[in-house]
Design a protein around this motif. Structure first.
Motif, PDB file in Angstrom:
ATOM      1  N   GLY A   1       0.815  -1.206   0.000  1.00 35.08           N
ATOM      2  CA  GLY A   1       0.000   0.000   0.000  1.00 35.08           C
ATOM      3  C   GLY A   1       0.846   1.254   0.000  1.00 35.08           C
ATOM      4  O   GLY A   1       1.983   1.250  -0.456  1.00 35.08           O
ATOM      5  N   GLU A   2       0.260   2.345   0.525  1.00 28.85           N
ATOM      6  CA  GLU A   2       0.935   3.632   0.582  1.00 28.85           C
ATOM      7  C   GLU A   2       1.035   4.090   2.026  1.00 28.85           C
ATOM      8  O   GLU A   2       0.075   3.978   2.780  1.00 28.85           O
ATOM      9  CB  GLU A   2       0.159   4.681  -0.218  1.00 28.85           C
ATOM     10  N   VAL A   3       2.214   4.603   2.387  1.00 32.86           N
ATOM     11  CA  VAL A   3       2.422   5.153   3.720  1.00 32.86           C
ATOM     12  C   VAL A   3       2.840   6.602   3.580  1.00 32.86           C
ATOM     13  O   VAL A   3       3.730   6.919   2.786  1.00 32.86           O
ATOM     14  CB  VAL A   3       3.519   4.369   4.482  1.00 32.86           C
ATOM     15  N   GLN A   4       2.195   7.470   4.359  1.00 33.49           N
ATOM     16  CA  GLN A   4       2.599   8.864   4.479  1.00 33.49           C
ATOM     17  C   GLN A   4       2.709   9.156   5.966  1.00 33.49           C
ATOM     18  O   GLN A   4       1.800   8.826   6.734  1.00 33.49           O
ATOM     19  CB  GLN A   4       1.570   9.800   3.847  1.00 33.49           C
ATOM     20  N   SER A   5       3.842   9.748   6.377  1.00 32.86           N
ATOM     21  CA  SER A   5       4.054  10.000   7.795  1.00 32.86           C
ATOM     22  C   SER A   5       4.998  11.173   7.993  1.00 32.86           C
ATOM     23  O   SER A   5       5.859  11.438   7.158  1.00 32.86           O
ATOM     24  CB  SER A   5       4.640   8.749   8.467  1.00 32.86           C
ATOM     25  N   ASP A   6       4.826  11.859   9.118  1.00 33.83           N
ATOM     26  CA  ASP A   6       5.742  12.922   9.510  1.00 33.83           C
ATOM     27  C   ASP A   6       6.893  12.370  10.349  1.00 33.83           C
ATOM     28  O   ASP A   6       7.837  13.073  10.649  1.00 33.83           O
ATOM     29  CB  ASP A   6       5.008  13.994  10.325  1.00 33.83           C
ATOM     30  N   GLY A   7       6.787  11.101  10.744  1.00 27.27           N
ATOM     31  CA  GLY A   7       7.788  10.510  11.633  1.00 27.27           C
ATOM     32  C   GLY A   7       8.780   9.618  10.914  1.00 27.27           C
ATOM     33  O   GLY A   7       8.894   9.613   9.693  1.00 27.27           O
ATOM     34  N   ASN A   8       9.485   8.832  11.713  1.00 30.42           N
ATOM     35  CA  ASN A   8      10.505   7.901  11.223  1.00 30.42           C
ATOM     36  C   ASN A   8       9.905   6.506  11.076  1.00 30.42           C
ATOM     37  O   ASN A   8       8.971   6.150  11.783  1.00 30.42           O
ATOM     38  CB  ASN A   8      11.688   7.858  12.192  1.00 30.42           C
ATOM     39  N   MET A   9      10.490   5.710  10.176  1.00 27.88           N
ATOM     40  CA  MET A   9       9.975   4.368   9.906  1.00 27.88           C
ATOM     41  C   MET A   9      11.130   3.400   9.726  1.00 27.88           C
ATOM     42  O   MET A   9      12.168   3.760   9.180  1.00 27.88           O
ATOM     43  CB  MET A   9       9.123   4.408   8.626  1.00 27.88           C
ATOM     44  N   ARG A  10      10.928   2.163  10.194  1.00 24.80           N
ATOM     45  CA  ARG A  10      11.909   1.087   9.994  1.00 24.80           C
ATOM     46  C   ARG A  10      11.187  -0.096   9.372  1.00 24.80           C
ATOM     47  O   ARG A  10      10.100  -0.468   9.817  1.00 24.80           O
ATOM     48  CB  ARG A  10      12.552   0.676  11.315  1.00 24.80           C
ATOM     49  N   ILE A  11      11.824  -0.688   8.343  1.00 21.83           N
ATOM     50  CA  ILE A  11      11.253  -1.859   7.682  1.00 21.83           C
ATOM     51  C   ILE A  11      12.240  -3.012   7.791  1.00 21.83           C
ATOM     52  O   ILE A  11      13.367  -2.919   7.314  1.00 21.83           O
ATOM     53  CB  ILE A  11      10.945  -1.572   6.192  1.00 21.83           C
ATOM     54  N   ASP A  12      11.795  -4.089   8.446  1.00 23.19           N
ATOM     55  CA  ASP A  12      12.585  -5.312   8.543  1.00 23.19           C
ATOM     56  C   ASP A  12      11.894  -6.464   7.822  1.00 23.19           C
ATOM     57  O   ASP A  12      12.443  -7.550   7.725  1.00 23.19           O
ATOM     58  CB  ASP A  12      12.826  -5.682  10.012  1.00 23.19           C
ATOM     59  N   GLY A  13      10.684  -6.232   7.341  1.00 22.39           N
ATOM     60  CA  GLY A  13       9.914  -7.247   6.630  1.00 22.39           C
ATOM     61  C   GLY A  13       9.803  -6.920   5.152  1.00 22.39           C
ATOM     62  O   GLY A  13      10.704  -6.323   4.560  1.00 22.39           O
ATOM     63  N   LEU A  14       8.666  -7.277   4.567  1.00 19.66           N
ATOM     64  CA  LEU A  14       8.422  -7.075   3.141  1.00 19.66           C
ATOM     65  C   LEU A  14       7.438  -5.923   2.963  1.00 19.66           C
ATOM     66  O   LEU A  14       6.391  -5.888   3.606  1.00 19.66           O
ATOM     67  CB  LEU A  14       7.830  -8.356   2.537  1.00 19.66           C
ATOM     68  N   TYR A  15       7.794  -4.972   2.105  1.00 12.69           N
ATOM     69  CA  TYR A  15       6.924  -3.826   1.833  1.00 12.69           C
ATOM     70  C   TYR A  15       6.847  -3.604   0.332  1.00 12.69           C
ATOM     71  O   TYR A  15       7.862  -3.622  -0.356  1.00 12.69           O
ATOM     72  CB  TYR A  15       7.457  -2.548   2.500  1.00 12.69           C
ATOM     73  N   GLU A  16       5.632  -3.367  -0.158  1.00 12.73           N
ATOM     74  CA  GLU A  16       5.435  -3.089  -1.578  1.00 12.73           C
ATOM     75  C   GLU A  16       4.455  -1.934  -1.721  1.00 12.73           C
ATOM     76  O   GLU A  16       3.377  -1.965  -1.120  1.00 12.73           O
ATOM     77  CB  GLU A  16       4.869  -4.328  -2.278  1.00 12.73           C
ATOM     78  N   GLY A  17       4.836  -0.895  -2.462  1.00 13.82           N
ATOM     79  CA  GLY A  17       3.936   0.231  -2.665  1.00 13.82           C
ATOM     80  C   GLY A  17       4.661   1.548  -2.785  1.00 13.82           C
ATOM     81  O   GLY A  17       5.578   1.685  -3.587  1.00 13.82           O
ATOM     82  N   LYS A  18       4.267   2.522  -1.940  1.00 16.02           N
ATOM     83  CA  LYS A  18       4.820   3.865  -1.986  1.00 16.02           C
ATOM     84  C   LYS A  18       5.041   4.355  -0.557  1.00 16.02           C
ATOM     85  O   LYS A  18       4.207   4.121   0.318  1.00 16.02           O
ATOM     86  CB  LYS A  18       3.838   4.789  -2.719  1.00 16.02           C
ATOM     87  N   ILE A  19       6.172   5.041  -0.336  1.00 16.87           N
ATOM     88  CA  ILE A  19       6.503   5.562   0.989  1.00 16.87           C
ATOM     89  C   ILE A  19       6.840   7.043   0.856  1.00 16.87           C
ATOM     90  O   ILE A  19       7.715   7.402   0.075  1.00 16.87           O
ATOM     91  CB  ILE A  19       7.705   4.821   1.603  1.00 16.87           C
ATOM     92  N   GLU A  20       6.157   7.887   1.618  1.00 14.07           N
ATOM     93  CA  GLU A  20       6.458   9.315   1.676  1.00 14.07           C
ATOM     94  C   GLU A  20       6.574   9.714   3.139  1.00 14.07           C
ATOM     95  O   GLU A  20       5.580   9.688   3.870  1.00 14.07           O
ATOM     96  CB  GLU A  20       5.362  10.147   0.993  1.00 14.07           C
ATOM     97  N   LEU A  21       7.789  10.063   3.554  1.00  9.28           N
ATOM     98  CA  LEU A  21       8.044  10.448   4.940  1.00  9.28           C
ATOM     99  C   LEU A  21       8.710  11.815   4.991  1.00  9.28           C
ATOM    100  O   LEU A  21       9.582  12.101   4.174  1.00  9.28           O
ATOM    101  CB  LEU A  21       8.987   9.448   5.622  1.00  9.28           C
TER     102      LEU A  21
END
Length: 81
Positions: free
Chosen positions: A20-40
């Motif tokens: 999916g899509e993630v939008q956030s003002d904070g910090n993010m950590r990915i240790d798994g599987l992610y597919e989509g769009k990231i805007e931080l």
């Protein structure tokens, strides 16, 4: 990563997958599987077990895992072993 705030608001763990899509003002950590769009407006850390297939826009990005897609880092981009 130098200058990265230690507080991580969003975590995708090593046994999780997300599409999916993630939008956030904070910090993010990915240790798994992610597919989509990231805007931080914060920082993104992709851990050693992280696999990301996404277009990424963040302040600073640190990659220890695998990324397929575009990365736009406003500040710093680190690609580690």
């Amino acid at each position: 990563m130098a200058g990265v705030s230690p507080k991580i608001e969003t975590v995708i763990g090593p046994n999780a997958s997300f599409k999916g899509e993630v939008q956030s003002d904070g910090n993010m950590r990915i240790d798994g599987l992610y597919e989509g769009k990231i805007e931080l407006s914060g920082n993104l850390i992709i851990g050693e077990t992280g696999k990301v297939m996404a277009d990424i826009k963040a302040q600073n990005v640190s990659v220890s895992g695998a990324v397929k897609g575009t990365i736009h880092a406003e500040g710093r981009l680190e690609i580690l072993n």
